[in-house]
Write an enzyme that holds these catalytic residues in place. Structure first.
Site, PDB file in Angstrom:
ATOM      1  N   LYS A 180       0.862  -1.184   0.000  1.00 18.69           N
ATOM      2  CA  LYS A 180       0.000   0.000   0.000  1.00 18.69           C
ATOM      3  C   LYS A 180       0.899   1.234   0.000  1.00 18.69           C
ATOM      4  O   LYS A 180       1.522   1.560   1.007  1.00 18.69           O
ATOM      5  CB  LYS A 180      -0.885   0.033   1.252  1.00 18.69           C
ATOM      6  CG  LYS A 180      -1.897   1.166   1.192  1.00 18.69           C
ATOM      7  CD  LYS A 180      -2.136   1.791   2.545  1.00 18.69           C
ATOM      8  CE  LYS A 180      -1.541   3.155   2.713  1.00 18.69           C
ATOM      9  NZ  LYS A 180      -1.745   4.158   1.705  1.00 18.69           N
ATOM     10  N   GLU A 255      10.297   2.008  10.203  1.00 18.26           N
ATOM     11  CA  GLU A 255      11.257   3.099   9.973  1.00 18.26           C
ATOM     12  C   GLU A 255      10.485   4.401  10.097  1.00 18.26           C
ATOM     13  O   GLU A 255       9.525   4.614   9.347  1.00 18.26           O
ATOM     14  CB  GLU A 255      11.867   3.012   8.566  1.00 18.26           C
ATOM     15  CG  GLU A 255      12.908   1.939   8.399  1.00 18.26           C
ATOM     16  CD  GLU A 255      14.059   2.040   9.375  1.00 18.26           C
ATOM     17  OE1 GLU A 255      14.357   3.165   9.857  1.00 18.26           O
ATOM     18  OE2 GLU A 255      14.643   0.991   9.680  1.00 18.26           O
ATOM     19  N   CYS A 289      14.003  11.203   5.721  1.00 23.05           N
ATOM     20  CA  CYS A 289      14.092  10.901   7.163  1.00 23.05           C
ATOM     21  C   CYS A 289      15.511  11.089   7.663  1.00 23.05           C
ATOM     22  O   CYS A 289      15.734  11.298   8.849  1.00 23.05           O
ATOM     23  CB  CYS A 289      13.519   9.533   7.496  1.00 23.05           C
ATOM     24  SG  CYS A 289      13.826   8.317   6.255  1.00 23.05           S
ATOM     25  N   GLU A 390      10.488  16.510  14.428  1.00 13.76           N
ATOM     26  CA  GLU A 390      10.775  16.377  13.001  1.00 13.76           C
ATOM     27  C   GLU A 390       9.886  17.343  12.210  1.00 13.76           C
ATOM     28  O   GLU A 390       8.665  17.312  12.354  1.00 13.76           O
ATOM     29  CB  GLU A 390      10.515  14.944  12.533  1.00 13.76           C
ATOM     30  CG  GLU A 390      10.940  14.747  11.094  1.00 13.76           C
ATOM     31  CD  GLU A 390      10.809  13.300  10.643  1.00 13.76           C
ATOM     32  OE1 GLU A 390       9.736  12.710  10.843  1.00 13.76           O
ATOM     33  OE2 GLU A 390      11.784  12.780  10.069  1.00 13.76           O
TER      34      GLU A 390
HETATM   35  P1  ADP Z   1       3.459  10.789   6.575  1.00 14.01           P
HETATM   36  O1  ADP Z   1       3.238  11.812   7.619  1.00 14.01           O
HETATM   37  O2  ADP Z   1       4.852  10.671   6.104  1.00 14.01           O
HETATM   38  O3  ADP Z   1       2.446  10.788   5.481  1.00 14.01           O
HETATM   39  P2  ADP Z   1       2.093   8.478   7.627  1.00 14.01           P
HETATM   40  O4  ADP Z   1       2.534   7.606   8.748  1.00 14.01           O
HETATM   41  O5  ADP Z   1       0.821   9.215   7.771  1.00 14.01           O
HETATM   42  O6  ADP Z   1       3.321   9.432   7.383  1.00 14.01           O
HETATM   43  O7  ADP Z   1       2.035   7.665   6.261  1.00 14.01           O
HETATM   44  C1  ADP Z   1       2.913   6.615   5.926  1.00 14.01           C
HETATM   45  C2  ADP Z   1       2.100   5.476   5.329  1.00 14.01           C
HETATM   46  O8  ADP Z   1       1.235   4.970   6.348  1.00 14.01           O
HETATM   47  C3  ADP Z   1       1.197   5.898   4.172  1.00 14.01           C
HETATM   48  O9  ADP Z   1       1.124   4.855   3.219  1.00 14.01           O
HETATM   49  C4  ADP Z   1      -0.136   6.089   4.863  1.00 14.01           C
HETATM   50  O10 ADP Z   1      -1.248   5.962   4.012  1.00 14.01           O
HETATM   51  C5  ADP Z   1      -0.113   4.962   5.881  1.00 14.01           C
HETATM   52  N1  ADP Z   1      -1.032   5.167   7.010  1.00 14.01           N
HETATM   53  C6  ADP Z   1      -1.498   6.335   7.495  1.00 14.01           C
HETATM   54  N2  ADP Z   1      -2.353   6.115   8.517  1.00 14.01           N
HETATM   55  C7  ADP Z   1      -2.416   4.775   8.684  1.00 14.01           C
HETATM   56  C8  ADP Z   1      -3.122   3.911   9.587  1.00 14.01           C
HETATM   57  N3  ADP Z   1      -3.934   4.390  10.507  1.00 14.01           N
HETATM   58  N4  ADP Z   1      -2.939   2.594   9.473  1.00 14.01           N
HETATM   59  C9  ADP Z   1      -2.092   2.093   8.539  1.00 14.01           C
HETATM   60  N5  ADP Z   1      -1.424   2.838   7.656  1.00 14.01           N
HETATM   61  C10 ADP Z   1      -1.571   4.162   7.713  1.00 14.01           C
END
Ligand code: ADP
Length: 488
Positions: A180, A255, A289, A390
């Site tokens: 995903k 990570e 990062c 960050e």
């Molecule tokens: P960023 O702030 O870098 O977008 P996120 O942690 O929100 O960091 O996103 C990193 C990945 O995690 C993306 O693919 C995002 O869609 C996914 N993501 C965000 N929220 C969730 C969640 N509740 N459960 C699983 N995956 C998630």
């Protein structure tokens, strides 16, 4: 939503077929340098789509793991060659979808290709050891076996390299994959998967589902048939991944963030230190990062370093990453831009001195994108938000210190521990730094950002959890060890 006919719609890849989501909903992926430009439409998928992808990956796993490593490697080599033939197109999609400059995007795509080739070769390398048994007639050895189906959740900042550095080791060690990608870079991810489709991976070995983290990602975390989850993203989401995986006994690897320091010692080469600070802190608009964000400078060199840093930063061109000679593109999305601007406000409110930038640019050509000027603060105290949290943007915080010991103390004074660097000609300083610093990636006279694909990647403290990614170290996460005892 009315879909513009001229813009392509991209689908999920499940069980070897391109499928629309069961929701029948799509979402535009837009260009952060020009938010009116739609790069493509991507599926807003449902939990059902995830279930279907996991089912396909489950069906494919037995025959995939039965192939030899060399045979699996051949698929990776083919995918690498196909991606190489599409390098410019994929890089352009990346630039248009998340804003990094075209040369950076080309470099990243080339890195993705190199990672595919590295792990293709890994299919021919050893997967275990012979261990002397106490029974002289017995053979005891270890073998590495795949976990089964792995779920990969990836962010937007390296939309080609991160999916590949998770998929390639997962696949070579015999796992099947459901990935995903981040919503913001889903078109780029689809193009990577197209290369894999063209390479002829058997149906179900690689599956892609696009959509919201809270729906698609969340279902992956909790899916009983996903045996391991590898995640890169925010600490907040990483925590959810860990909790979900622990609750059902699945393996996980995280990570997450960084707040990476560069120490400039009095004896540093000023020009080299300035270039490393700019490249580490401002390339990719600070959205790595491993980006440099805390610049800890010894007082004897401070003024010279600061002046040179400001002068060089003033020369950088901000703009659409597809244009020539642009050094820095926009923030990747509106939320990210607002985060950066709010940290700039916090820095000012907490008493740091803004010495450069701090605003959205005035250039009329840049008004339709999420641009922010490269920004430098000084008089930053270690407990300020801009020195602790960050930002993921082009913001450098200068901290003046008298001694290297003080610099080291401040370098470690954060919850993160991903990457750290020192510029010095003094070998004792260098080794003290290597010894004392709490970081997974340690650099001497080199920038904090940038990694080598054949070496372990990951951090300490809140930056990472689980075993390291990349290089041979990736094997640790994507396999389990079987200890075999054979007595004739
Ligand atoms: P960023 O702030 O870098 O977008 P996120 O942690 O929100 O960091 O996103 C990193 C990945 O995690 C993306 O693919 C995002 O869609 C996914 N993501 C965000 N929220 C969730 C969640 N509740 N459960 C699983 N995956 C998630």
């Amino acid at each position: 939503m009315t879909v513009q006919e001229t813009v392509k719609t991209y689908k999920n890849f499940i069980g070897g077929k391109w499928l629309s989501s069961s929701t029948e909903k799509v979402k535009p992926s837009t260009n952060p340098a020009n938010k009116d430009e739609i790069v493509g439409y991507v599926q807003i998928s449902s939990e059902e789509d995830v279930d279907q992808a996991v089912e396909a990956a489950k069906l494919a796993k037995k025959s995939w793991r039965k192939l030899t490593g060399a045979a699996r490697g051949n698929y990776l080599y083919k995918a690498a060659n196909i991606m190489e033939s599409r390098l410019d197109e994929i890089a352009e999609t990346m630039t248009r979808e998340m804003g990094k400059t075209f040369p950076e995007a080309k470099g990243e795509t080339a890195r993705g290709i190199a990672i595919l080739r590295y792990y293709a070769g890994e299919g021919m390398r050893k997967t275990g050891d012979v261990i002397p048994a106490t029974d002289s007639k017995a053979l005891m050895y270890t073998d590495r076996v795949p976990l089964g189906v792995v779920g990969l959740i990836t962010p937007w900042n390296f939309p080609v390299a991160i999916p590949i550095w998770k998929m390639a080791p997962a696949l070579i060690y015999g796992n099947t994959v459901v990935i995903k990608p981040a919503e913001d870079t889903a078109v780029t991810a689809v193009k990577v998967i197209e290369c894999m489709e063209e390479a002829g991976f058997p149906a179900g070995v690689v599956n892609l589902v696009t959509g919201r983290g809270s729906v698609v990602g969340n279902r992956m975390i909790h899916h009983p048939d996903i045996n391991g989850i590898s995640f890169t993203g925010s600490n907040q989401t990483g925590k959810l991944v860990a909790e979900g995986a622990i609750a059902r006994g699945a393996k996980y690897q995280l990570e997450m963030g960084g707040k990476n320091p560069i120490i400039i010692a009095d004896d540093a080469d000023v020009d080299a230190a300035v270039e490393a600070t700019i490249s580490g802190g401002l390339s990719s608009t600070g959205q790595k990062c491993t980006a440099t964000s805390r610049v800890i400078v010894q007082e004897g060199i401070y003024e010279r370093f600061k002046e040179r840093l400001i002068a060089r930063t003033k020369e950088l061109t901000l703009g659409d990453g597809m244009k020539e000679n642009v050094y820095m593109g926009p923030s990747a999305n509106e939320g990210q831009l607002n985060t950066v601007l709010s940290y700039i406000e916090k820095g000012k409110a907490e008493g740091a001195t803004l010495v450069l930038g701090g605003n959205r640019p005035k250039d009329p050509e840049l008004q339709n994108g999420y641009f922010v000027e490269p920004t430098i603060f000084e008089n930053v105290k270690s407990d300020m938000a801009i020195a602790q949290e960050e930002i993921f943007g082009p913001v450098l915080a200068l901290i003046k210190v008298d001694t290297i010991q003080k610099a080291l103390e401040l370098a470690n004074d954060v919850s993160f521990g991903l990457s750290a660097s020192i510029f010095t000609k003094n070998i004792e300083n260098a080794f003290e730094f290597i010894d004392e610093i709490d970081a997974g990636l340690v650099r001497v006279n080199f920038e904090t950002a940038g990694v080598e694909l054949q070496a372990p990647f990951g951090g300490m403290k809140d930056s990472s959890s689980g075993s390291r990614e990349q290089g041979e170290a990736a094997k640790e996460f994507f396999t389990s060890i079987k200890t075999v005892f054979v007595k004739p």
